[in-house]
Design a protein around this motif. Structure first.
Motif: not given
Length: 281
Positions: A56-57, A21-23, A78-79, A30-32
């Motif tokens: 989760l792209s 998780i990042r700000m 985002d998928l 945001r979790l990428t």
């Protein structure tokens, strides 16, 4: 590839997800987890109720959990570039979503639930590069929608409800087998005397040569004062001229040409399909 493991054998656990998780610059969490070879949606993510954005792209996910709607804190999802064939009805519970990217999947019209119409906070929706030929009529309720990507699908006709979405200004309908048998019937204008509302104009890049020439000739006649008819001094949309129209153009949104319009990763690989298509032409 083992279930729940990424391309490098990394299992997506709650601990790993929390560390990812990042700000964002605007203060969102945001979790990428993009491009990790994930095959099954990690259900542990649903415990992260404070995450605002989830990416989760570029994975291999075939199905979303039926309780995806429990992720009530999400504003951005985002998928794109997975293997989704359908979307669960519970997605309609994500009423706070403002951005949803489902492009480059295997979605069919039957796989889109009517509950998409509940996402009334949506501003951007990308459904490009799927197998869609219609959209749920309930999407007429998406009053906040501003940007819509429908490129590289199977649409023969434009969704009727698009012209009543007052805030919709950017649409990408490129590379669909659209039918223009009705000629100018595909270009809709609203006269000043009609009730206030949205007006839809097909982007000129989508028109055949004959229709485009006809539209340009009409535009030139209007610019000259309607070919001799009353024009109110040539002022467009405000004078009392009988041939004056109030127009609103729905423009092609260049940012929706690729699956992920906000990705920071180099996207050349995602343009391959577009280049191949133009080469065939």
């Amino acid at each position: 590839m083992p279930k729940g493991k990424g391309a490098k054998g990394t299992k997506v656990t709650l601990k790993i997800a929390k560390k990812a998780i990042r700000m964002t610059p605007d203060g969102r969490r945001r979790l990428t987890l993009s491009n990790m070879g994930i095959t099954i949606f990690p259900k542990c993510l649903l415990k992260l109720t404070n995450v605002d954005e989830l990416d989760l792209s570029r994975n291999l996910i075939q199905k979303l959990p039926d309780n995806i709607g429990n992720f009530s804190s999400l504003r951005w999802l985002d998928l794109h570039s997975n293997k989704l064939e359908s979307v669960p009805e519970s997605i309609g519970n994500l009423v706070g979503l403002t951005h949803l990217n489902l492009s480059n999947n295997h979605l069919t019209s039957a796989g889109l639930p009517s509950t998409l119409g509940f996402l009334t906070s949506l501003k951007s929706l990308n459904l490009g590069m799927n197998q869609l030929d219609t959209l749920p009529p309930t999407m007429v309720a998406l009053d906040s929608l501003q940007e819509l990507g429908l490129f590289d699908n199977l649409f023969i006709n434009l969704p009727e409800f698009l012209k009543v979405l007052r805030n919709l200004t950017k649409v990408n309908m490129k590379r669909n087998p659209l039918s223009y048998a009705q000629g100018d019937g595909e270009v809709m204008l609203k006269e000043k005397s009609e009730p206030e509302g949205g007006v839809y104009l097909v982007h000129e890049s989508s028109l055949c040569r004959t229709c485009l020439k006809r539209c340009k000739e009409q535009r030139e006649r209007l610019a000259r004062g309607g070919g001799g008819k009353a024009g109110g001094g040539g002022e467009r949309g405000r004078g009392g001229g009988g041939d004056m129209f109030e127009e609103k153009r729905i423009r092609t949104y260049a940012g929706l040409i690729v699956p992920n319009s906000v990705a920071t990763v180099n996207q050349d690989v995602w343009r391959i399909r577009k280049v191949e298509h133009e080469t065939i032409k």
